[in-house]
Design a protein around this motif. Structure first.
Motif, PDB file in Angstrom:
ATOM      1  N   GLU A  47     -66.006 -37.926  15.890  1.00  0.00           N
ATOM      2  CA  GLU A  47     -67.420 -38.010  15.521  1.00  0.00           C
ATOM      3  C   GLU A  47     -68.173 -38.931  16.473  1.00  0.00           C
ATOM      4  O   GLU A  47     -69.293 -38.634  16.902  1.00  0.00           O
ATOM      5  CB  GLU A  47     -67.568 -38.535  14.087  1.00  0.00           C
ATOM      6  CG  GLU A  47     -67.132 -37.552  13.007  1.00  0.00           C
ATOM      7  CD  GLU A  47     -68.090 -36.358  12.894  1.00  0.00           C
ATOM      8  OE1 GLU A  47     -69.299 -36.554  13.125  1.00  0.00           O
ATOM      9  OE2 GLU A  47     -67.604 -35.253  12.594  1.00  0.00           O
ATOM     10  N   THR A  48     -67.559 -40.048  16.781  1.00  0.00           N
ATOM     11  CA  THR A  48     -68.225 -41.018  17.660  1.00  0.00           C
ATOM     12  C   THR A  48     -68.445 -40.438  19.050  1.00  0.00           C
ATOM     13  O   THR A  48     -69.535 -40.544  19.615  1.00  0.00           O
ATOM     14  CB  THR A  48     -67.386 -42.310  17.767  1.00  0.00           C
ATOM     15  OG1 THR A  48     -67.120 -42.794  16.463  1.00  0.00           O
ATOM     16  CG2 THR A  48     -68.121 -43.372  18.568  1.00  0.00           C
ATOM     17  N   VAL A  49     -67.402 -39.803  19.580  1.00  0.00           N
ATOM     18  CA  VAL A  49     -67.512 -39.252  20.927  1.00  0.00           C
ATOM     19  C   VAL A  49     -68.531 -38.098  20.947  1.00  0.00           C
ATOM     20  O   VAL A  49     -69.303 -37.975  21.896  1.00  0.00           O
ATOM     21  CB  VAL A  49     -66.134 -38.771  21.446  1.00  0.00           C
ATOM     22  CG1 VAL A  49     -66.274 -38.043  22.780  1.00  0.00           C
ATOM     23  CG2 VAL A  49     -65.186 -39.953  21.595  1.00  0.00           C
ATOM     24  N   TRP A  50     -68.533 -37.284  19.900  1.00  0.00           N
ATOM     25  CA  TRP A  50     -69.432 -36.122  19.879  1.00  0.00           C
ATOM     26  C   TRP A  50     -70.873 -36.479  19.579  1.00  0.00           C
ATOM     27  O   TRP A  50     -71.778 -35.858  20.112  1.00  0.00           O
ATOM     28  CB  TRP A  50     -68.914 -35.070  18.890  1.00  0.00           C
ATOM     29  CG  TRP A  50     -67.836 -34.211  19.499  1.00  0.00           C
ATOM     30  CD1 TRP A  50     -66.567 -34.605  19.815  1.00  0.00           C
ATOM     31  CD2 TRP A  50     -67.948 -32.844  19.910  1.00  0.00           C
ATOM     32  NE1 TRP A  50     -65.876 -33.567  20.387  1.00  0.00           N
ATOM     33  CE2 TRP A  50     -66.695 -32.467  20.456  1.00  0.00           C
ATOM     34  CE3 TRP A  50     -68.976 -31.891  19.857  1.00  0.00           C
ATOM     35  CZ2 TRP A  50     -66.446 -31.181  20.961  1.00  0.00           C
ATOM     36  CZ3 TRP A  50     -68.709 -30.617  20.345  1.00  0.00           C
ATOM     37  CH2 TRP A  50     -67.466 -30.271  20.895  1.00  0.00           C
ATOM     38  N   THR A  51     -71.091 -37.463  18.705  1.00  0.00           N
ATOM     39  CA  THR A  51     -72.475 -37.781  18.311  1.00  0.00           C
ATOM     40  C   THR A  51     -73.025 -38.986  19.059  1.00  0.00           C
ATOM     41  O   THR A  51     -74.235 -39.184  19.103  1.00  0.00           O
ATOM     42  CB  THR A  51     -72.570 -38.105  16.807  1.00  0.00           C
ATOM     43  OG1 THR A  51     -71.838 -39.316  16.567  1.00  0.00           O
ATOM     44  CG2 THR A  51     -72.001 -36.970  15.968  1.00  0.00           C
TER      45      THR A  51
ATOM     46  N   TYR B 238     -61.328 -45.345  28.423  1.00  0.00           N
ATOM     47  CA  TYR B 238     -62.298 -45.109  29.488  1.00  0.00           C
ATOM     48  C   TYR B 238     -62.706 -43.643  29.585  1.00  0.00           C
ATOM     49  O   TYR B 238     -61.867 -42.749  29.474  1.00  0.00           O
ATOM     50  CB  TYR B 238     -61.730 -45.572  30.839  1.00  0.00           C
ATOM     51  CG  TYR B 238     -62.730 -45.471  31.964  1.00  0.00           C
ATOM     52  CD1 TYR B 238     -63.893 -46.251  31.939  1.00  0.00           C
ATOM     53  CD2 TYR B 238     -62.529 -44.605  33.018  1.00  0.00           C
ATOM     54  CE1 TYR B 238     -64.819 -46.158  32.960  1.00  0.00           C
ATOM     55  CE2 TYR B 238     -63.458 -44.511  34.048  1.00  0.00           C
ATOM     56  CZ  TYR B 238     -64.608 -45.294  33.998  1.00  0.00           C
ATOM     57  OH  TYR B 238     -65.527 -45.200  35.006  1.00  0.00           O
ATOM     58  N   ASN B 239     -63.987 -43.454  29.807  1.00  0.00           N
ATOM     59  CA  ASN B 239     -64.534 -42.133  30.084  1.00  0.00           C
ATOM     60  C   ASN B 239     -64.203 -41.084  29.008  1.00  0.00           C
ATOM     61  O   ASN B 239     -63.641 -40.035  29.308  1.00  0.00           O
ATOM     62  CB  ASN B 239     -64.027 -41.646  31.452  1.00  0.00           C
ATOM     63  CG  ASN B 239     -64.891 -40.527  32.008  1.00  0.00           C
ATOM     64  OD1 ASN B 239     -66.032 -40.324  31.557  1.00  0.00           O
ATOM     65  ND2 ASN B 239     -64.359 -39.792  32.965  1.00  0.00           N
ATOM     66  N   PRO B 240     -64.555 -41.378  27.747  1.00  0.00           N
ATOM     67  CA  PRO B 240     -64.270 -40.410  26.676  1.00  0.00           C
ATOM     68  C   PRO B 240     -65.150 -39.176  26.829  1.00  0.00           C
ATOM     69  O   PRO B 240     -66.341 -39.293  27.101  1.00  0.00           O
ATOM     70  CB  PRO B 240     -64.636 -41.186  25.403  1.00  0.00           C
ATOM     71  CG  PRO B 240     -65.646 -42.188  25.844  1.00  0.00           C
ATOM     72  CD  PRO B 240     -65.283 -42.569  27.256  1.00  0.00           C
ATOM     73  N   LYS B 241     -64.543 -38.003  26.691  1.00  0.00           N
ATOM     74  CA  LYS B 241     -65.272 -36.740  26.869  1.00  0.00           C
ATOM     75  C   LYS B 241     -64.993 -35.819  25.687  1.00  0.00           C
ATOM     76  O   LYS B 241     -63.825 -35.591  25.350  1.00  0.00           O
ATOM     77  CB  LYS B 241     -64.776 -36.025  28.135  1.00  0.00           C
ATOM     78  CG  LYS B 241     -65.246 -36.647  29.430  1.00  0.00           C
ATOM     79  CD  LYS B 241     -66.480 -35.905  29.942  1.00  0.00           C
ATOM     80  CE  LYS B 241     -66.918 -36.436  31.298  1.00  0.00           C
ATOM     81  NZ  LYS B 241     -67.447 -37.812  31.239  1.00  0.00           N
ATOM     82  N   PRO B 242     -66.040 -35.270  25.068  1.00  0.00           N
ATOM     83  CA  PRO B 242     -65.803 -34.303  24.000  1.00  0.00           C
ATOM     84  C   PRO B 242     -65.178 -33.028  24.571  1.00  0.00           C
ATOM     85  O   PRO B 242     -65.596 -32.563  25.630  1.00  0.00           O
ATOM     86  CB  PRO B 242     -67.204 -34.033  23.432  1.00  0.00           C
ATOM     87  CG  PRO B 242     -68.160 -34.525  24.451  1.00  0.00           C
ATOM     88  CD  PRO B 242     -67.464 -35.534  25.302  1.00  0.00           C
ATOM     89  N   THR B 243     -64.201 -32.501  23.865  1.00  0.00           N
ATOM     90  CA  THR B 243     -63.573 -31.242  24.292  1.00  0.00           C
ATOM     91  C   THR B 243     -63.316 -30.394  23.044  1.00  0.00           C
ATOM     92  O   THR B 243     -63.451 -30.870  21.927  1.00  0.00           O
ATOM     93  CB  THR B 243     -62.198 -31.468  24.959  1.00  0.00           C
ATOM     94  OG1 THR B 243     -61.391 -32.246  24.077  1.00  0.00           O
ATOM     95  CG2 THR B 243     -62.326 -32.152  26.288  1.00  0.00           C
ATOM     96  N   ARG B 244     -62.963 -29.162  23.283  1.00  0.00           N
ATOM     97  CA  ARG B 244     -62.483 -28.316  22.183  1.00  0.00           C
ATOM     98  C   ARG B 244     -61.020 -28.007  22.447  1.00  0.00           C
ATOM     99  O   ARG B 244     -60.638 -27.729  23.562  1.00  0.00           O
ATOM    100  CB  ARG B 244     -63.291 -27.024  22.101  1.00  0.00           C
ATOM    101  CG  ARG B 244     -64.710 -27.264  21.666  1.00  0.00           C
ATOM    102  CD  ARG B 244     -65.486 -25.966  21.550  1.00  0.00           C
ATOM    103  NE  ARG B 244     -66.871 -26.253  21.220  1.00  0.00           N
ATOM    104  CZ  ARG B 244     -67.277 -26.561  19.978  1.00  0.00           C
ATOM    105  NH1 ARG B 244     -66.410 -26.588  18.990  1.00  0.00           N
ATOM    106  NH2 ARG B 244     -68.544 -26.827  19.756  1.00  0.00           N
TER     107      ARG B 244
END
Length: 685
Positions: free
Chosen positions: A529-533, A564-570
DNA sequence: GTACTCTGCGCC
DNA sequence: AAACGGCGCAGAGTAC
């Protein structure tokens, strides 16, 4: 006003820095300074201080006057990358040889420590690259400087004028990198800075090594392995028993397929019961008919003398300081979630002894006395295979100073306790707090056995059902972080069937600790949730938020875990199919693994483990400060173990237990702690 | 030669 | 219905 000085020494020596570490390096008579580059307040000019100039006395130069003023100004802070090196050179050369004032520990800052805290690569080049800092590295200048810092082919240090001039030209590059890194990473927060300062005191204090014992141990190993090495060569045609691939190929050619040469595999093949609990004892003769005598002998020799750990003896000799202590053995925040890691002789992975005398580990002094003879026959007579004896006695190389003792305390089963407490699995924690054997409890759950009651019954059960208890132990320790049955089988139960492993995993998740999977799921959800929103989310006391290129997780103690460098993925779930796809929101981050900077998937079990490790480290760090205050100076930390070296008069095991148990954080999180201690002249397990 | 990767193996 | 823990060092092997 506080002024910052970024500084960087270029030096040359006959001593190999990576082999010996900064402490030993800096005190060697052959070590000399080529130049010291420094820059004030990030934007100023880069000065180069040198001990030798063409025509003038170094003391007359502008660089010297500026530097000397900075050193005596208490508001100036010195910043280096891996400051341990600059500090050592300063202490052991700049002060005694060139007459500068000492710089106290509080006036140093280490950009590597910040990189470590934020889970970034420690190496300056890779760090700059990953951070996208625009510093062009002069590769030629860099490799030339490196070359000049070591003896050339003729065994001399090159001091010719053109060579030195080239180094001087190159030098400002590293300063620019360091300044840029510092500007990007900033300072350590106060709590972490205190831990780093403690780390520096421990690293500079060092740990005493028994050099006479080390020499004797090497003699035992050399004399014992020489004839065996020849025999091995004769049998296999392979000159060294360290050539794993060749040995495996040779075995295959002789008709014996060896999956690997790991300790346990070898023990199984040779059918030697190393720990008293060989996993596959259903069919102890399974390997025998297919193992020709000469193959058996070759593998046996490999088992006898193939231990790589004895190389620690060489490393000890090369990195020990002139006063007999080894320094710089710990890296602050070397592991992502805050743990220290080991350096040089790597004091955190000493083999646990395998020798048994009447079912017990032998008294360190008896073993040491035997090895002290330097004679493998004496060792063999008293303790068995000499190399194995030396390996078992490797820890004993660490000794207490005159008038002091080693006093050690460790948090028993802390990992299981922390994960259960964070998850709220209070029934099992209650058992642990009451001193029950939870491994037996889990085993009974797995095997649907009656739980033994009463001290005698428990002791008998333990003895009669050693294998079941081992399964219980592996499960409690391993399954808290979402390990699946496949990995469980691979790691702990290769002899068991899939169905058994599935059942163990299922039992842990559904019956033994059903609260734990909820913790995995909640952390995963909060982080996703944090990474996506981009908005902070909290779960189980852990708060995730985005912070300037990192995802941070703040624990109840205020400490943080950095991604480091968190990226939303599916991500397709493992059970996802074309017909019934199950694709879910997930995220990745970047981390250094096996020397490479890679992208990894985050998942609940991993986040849980990071959380648990961070809490353990917090509890340990907290205890370390108190131990120091109570006259028990730290010399090592091995994750859940604190090794201290108090004066004999201050060595009090009960006191140590009390100090380590007195944890604000453990109380807050309701983690029952149990501390085991020992005291002695030599390190042991 | 030097740098890098891979495997093995030790620990928590 | 359910997955990939964290490390360092030595030596061999490979690429340049």
């Amino acid at each position: 006003m506080i002024r910052e000085v970024v500084l960087d020494f270029e030096t040359a020596s006959f001593v190999d820095l990576t082999e010996s570490g900064a402490a030993r390096y800096s005190e060697d008579a052959s070590t000399e300074i080529l130049c010291l580059n420094f820059q004030v307040n990030r934007t100023g000019p880069i000065y180069s201080w040198r001990p030798t100039y063409q025509d003038e006395d170094y003391r007359e130069t502008v660089a010297h006057r500026i530097l000397a003023d900075l050193v005596v100004d208490p508001d100036v802070i010195f910043i280096a990358h891996s400051a341990g090196f600059e500090k050592a050179i300063w202490r052991n050369i700049m002060v005694p040889v060139y007459g500068f004032a000492p710089i106290p520990g509080r006036r140093w800052h280490d950009t590597m420590a910040v990189a470590a805290m934020k889970a970034m690569p420690l190496d300056l080049d890779l760090l700059s690259r990953v951070l996208g800092l625009d510093v062009t590295k002069d590769m030629e200048g860099s490799s030339f400087t490196k070359k000049l810092s070591r003896p050339n082919r003729r065994g001399e240090l090159d001091r010719s004028k053109p060579s030195l001039e080239r180094v001087y030209d190159y030098c400002s590059v590293d300063i620019r990198s360091q300044t840029a890194v510092h500007a990007r990473l900033g300072w350590l927060p106060p709590m972490e800075r205190d831990i780093w300062l403690l780390d520096q005191r421990i690293n500079e204090r060092g740990v005493r090594l028994d050099l006479g014992y080390i020499r004797a141990a090497k003699s035992v190993v050399d004399r014992a392995s020489e004839p065996l090495g020849h025999e091995f060569h004769r049998i296999t045609g392979i000159p060294k028993f360290t050539q794993v691939q060749k040995l495996r190929e040779w075995c295959a050619a002789e008709g014996v397929i060896v999956p690997d040469l790991q300790k346990e595999t070898l023990a199984r093949i040779l059918n030697v019961d190393i720990d008293g609990d060989l996993e596959d004892d259903d069919d102890p003769f399974s390997y025998r008919p297919t193992l020709p005598d000469h193959v058996r002998r070759a593998l046996y020799i490999r088992q006898l003398v193939g231990s790589a750990s004895i190389k620690k003896l060489d490393r000890m000799q090369s990195c020990v300081s002139l006063d007999g202590r080894a320094r710089g053995l710990l890296q602050y925040h070397g592991a992502g979630p805050g743990r220290w890691t080991g350096r040089l002789l790597q004091p955190q992975n000493f083999p646990r002894g395998t020798l048994k005398v009447d079912g017990e580990a032998p008294d360190p002094e008896l073993l040491v006395n035997a090895i002290m003879t330097g004679d493998p026959d004496v060792v063999e007579m008293l303790f068995g295979p000499p190399v194995e004896a030396v390996v078992s006695g490797l820890r004993h190389t660490i000794v207490a100073d005159q008038g002091r003792v080693l006093l050690s305390g460790d948090y028993a089963g802390i990992q299981a306790r922390v994960v259960l407490a964070l998850a709220g699995q209070w029934d099992k924690l209650g058992l642990m707090a009451a001193g029950a054997d939870v491994y037996i409890d889990m085993a009974c759950e797995i095997f649907k056995m009656e739980r033994p009651v009463g001290k005698e019954a428990i002791s008998r059960w333990k003895h009669e059902h050693m294998r079941e208890r081992q399964s219980g132990k592996n499960s409690v320790l391993g399954l808290g972080f979402q390990m699946g049955w496949w990995k469980f089988q691979l790691k702990y139960a290769q002899a068991e069937a899939e169905a058994f492993c599935r059942r163990v995993v299922e039992t842990y998740r559904k019956e033994w600790a059903p609260e734990v999977p909820k913790l995995w799921a909640a952390l995963e959800r909060a982080a996703v949730e944090t990474v996506w929103t981009g908005r902070p989310h909290e779960a189980y006391g852990l708060e995730y938020r985005l912070e300037d290129g990192w995802l941070t997780a703040t624990t109840p103690s205020g400490s943080k875990i950095w991604y480091y460098n968190p990226k939303p993925t599916r991500k397709a779930m493992p059970w996802s199919t074309e017909e019934e796809p199950d694709i879910r929101a997930a995220w990745t981050y970047q981390v250094k693994k096996q020397g490479r900077w890679i992208t990894v998937d985050a998942y609940g079990g991993l986040l849980t483990e990071n959380y648990v490790m961070r809490i353990e480290t917090d509890i340990m760090a907290e205890a370390m400060f108190r131990l120091e205050r109570e006259g028990m100076p730290l010399v090592l930390t091995v994750h859940d173990e604190a090794l201290t070296e108090p004066l004999i008069a201050r060595a009090d095991e009960a006191m140590m237990k009390q100090v380590m148990a007195d944890s604000r954080l453990a109380r807050q999180l309701k983690i029952p702690l149990q501390i085991d201690t020992w005291a002695g002249d030599r390190y042991k397990k």
